[in-house]
Design an enzyme around this catalytic site. Structure first.
Site, PDB file in Angstrom:
ATOM      1  N   GLY A  15       0.796  -1.235   0.000  1.00  0.00           N
ATOM      2  CA  GLY A  15       0.000   0.000   0.000  1.00  0.00           C
ATOM      3  C   GLY A  15       0.821   1.273   0.000  1.00  0.00           C
ATOM      4  O   GLY A  15       0.319   2.331   0.373  1.00  0.00           O
ATOM      5  N   ASN A  17       1.816   2.946  -2.587  1.00  0.00           N
ATOM      6  CA  ASN A  17       1.178   3.869  -3.548  1.00  0.00           C
ATOM      7  C   ASN A  17      -0.113   4.435  -2.971  1.00  0.00           C
ATOM      8  O   ASN A  17      -0.418   5.614  -3.174  1.00  0.00           O
ATOM      9  CB  ASN A  17       0.879   3.149  -4.869  1.00  0.00           C
ATOM     10  CG  ASN A  17       2.067   3.138  -5.803  1.00  0.00           C
ATOM     11  OD1 ASN A  17       2.388   4.147  -6.405  1.00  0.00           O
ATOM     12  ND2 ASN A  17       2.729   1.996  -5.886  1.00  0.00           N
ATOM     13  N   HIS A 107       0.317  -0.355 -13.489  1.00  0.00           N
ATOM     14  CA  HIS A 107       1.050  -1.597 -13.698  1.00  0.00           C
ATOM     15  C   HIS A 107       2.542  -1.266 -13.788  1.00  0.00           C
ATOM     16  O   HIS A 107       2.915  -0.310 -14.474  1.00  0.00           O
ATOM     17  CB  HIS A 107       0.575  -2.274 -14.992  1.00  0.00           C
ATOM     18  CG  HIS A 107       1.142  -3.639 -15.158  1.00  0.00           C
ATOM     19  ND1 HIS A 107       0.657  -4.734 -14.463  1.00  0.00           N
ATOM     20  CD2 HIS A 107       2.180  -4.088 -15.901  1.00  0.00           C
ATOM     21  CE1 HIS A 107       1.380  -5.796 -14.786  1.00  0.00           C
ATOM     22  NE2 HIS A 107       2.301  -5.436 -15.650  1.00  0.00           N
TER      23      HIS A 107
HETATM   24  C1  GRF Z   1       3.092  -1.401  -7.650  1.00  0.00           C
HETATM   25  O1  GRF Z   1       4.319  -1.661  -8.253  1.00  0.00           O
HETATM   26  C2  GRF Z   1       1.992  -1.324  -8.689  1.00  0.00           C
HETATM   27  O2  GRF Z   1       2.429  -0.924  -9.940  1.00  0.00           O
HETATM   28  C3  GRF Z   1       1.516  -2.745  -8.774  1.00  0.00           C
HETATM   29  O3  GRF Z   1       1.638  -3.247  -7.472  1.00  0.00           O
HETATM   30  C4  GRF Z   1       2.648  -2.555  -6.767  1.00  0.00           C
HETATM   31  C5  GRF Z   1       2.056  -2.096  -5.480  1.00  0.00           C
HETATM   32  O4  GRF Z   1       3.010  -1.581  -4.612  1.00  0.00           O
HETATM   33  N1  GRF Z   1       0.212  -2.824  -9.368  1.00  0.00           N
HETATM   34  P1  GRF Z   1       2.579  -0.895  -3.239  1.00  0.00           P
HETATM   35  O5  GRF Z   1       1.689  -1.880  -2.510  1.00  0.00           O
HETATM   36  O6  GRF Z   1       1.843   0.348  -3.599  1.00  0.00           O
HETATM   37  O7  GRF Z   1       3.860  -0.634  -2.537  1.00  0.00           O
END
Ligand code: GRF
Length: 195
Positions: A15, A17, A107
């Site tokens: 999480g 991001n 992605h």
């Molecule tokens: C990210 O690299 C995103 O592109 C992919 O999953 C990952 C999630 O990372 N869909 P985080 O949980 O936000 O650290």
């Protein structure tokens, strides 16, 4: 006062991001991150939600694949737009239909390369390193009923050096995600809702 566009974030893992999006939209005049939705009861994103003082609905496959708890909660929270941030399940048809062009995903590769079921996280970066690709990057796309196949909205690239490893690629790509995803989401929402 104008009502803000209400956004839910779906995540299955760390999480980071999701948290970055919350920070970006904190105090935003037109867009508000309302809640997190998570399919994995042991995901770190649940702790992040607590820290950020946001509700987090934890749901099972059955809650999600047929109209049920998830849809009810989205309606109850009056969600206008959904952002996937490391969410690993396929989004069911009823939800795509309910939020047409209003669900986006990020992605960690340059789609259509390295997309599809099972291509996520380190598996993607491993493939990039293994194939000695000269570049990789991120793709933001609309979500449809197929893994990673919705229309691409935005891509950003980075060079892969010969010294890069799966881990260093992962780090660079994450950085790129933090840099771009919130602003891209902001643009998509602003355009769609004309705010
Ligand atoms: C990210 O690299 C995103 O592109 C992919 O999953 C990952 C999630 O990372 N869909 P985080 O949980 O936000 O650290």
């Amino acid at each position: 006062m104008i009502e803000k566009i209400r956004v839910a974030i779906f995540a299955s893992g760390s999480g980071s991001n999701a948290e970055n999006l919350v920070q970006y939209f904190n105090q935003h005049q037109k867009i508000e991150i309302v809640s997190f939705y998570c399919n994995n009861p042991s995901a770190a994103v649940i702790e992040r939600a607590k820290k950020l003082n946001l509700p987090c609905l934890i749901f099972s496959k059955a809650d999600f694949t047929t109209k049920g708890t998830v849809l009810l909660k989205l309606e109850e929270e009056k969600i206008d737009f959904i952002v996937l941030a490391g969410f690993l399940w396929l989004v069911p048809t009823y939800l795509v239909a309910k939020f047409p062009q209003k669900i986006v995903n990020i992605h960690p590769a340059l789609l259509p390369k390295y997309g599809g079921k099972g291509m996520y996280g380190h598996k993607v970066h491993q493939a990039v390193a293994f194939n000695k690709d000269l570049e990789t990057g991120i793709s933001v796309h609309y979500v449809n009923e197929l893994y990673d196949e919705g229309d691409i909205i935005f891509q950003a690239k980075i060079k892969v050096e010969t010294t890069d490893t799966e881990n260093s690629i992962a780090q660079k790509v994450h950085k790129l995600e933090y840099e771009h995803y919130p602003a891209v989401v902001e643009q998509i929402i602003s355009k769609y809702f004309n705010v």
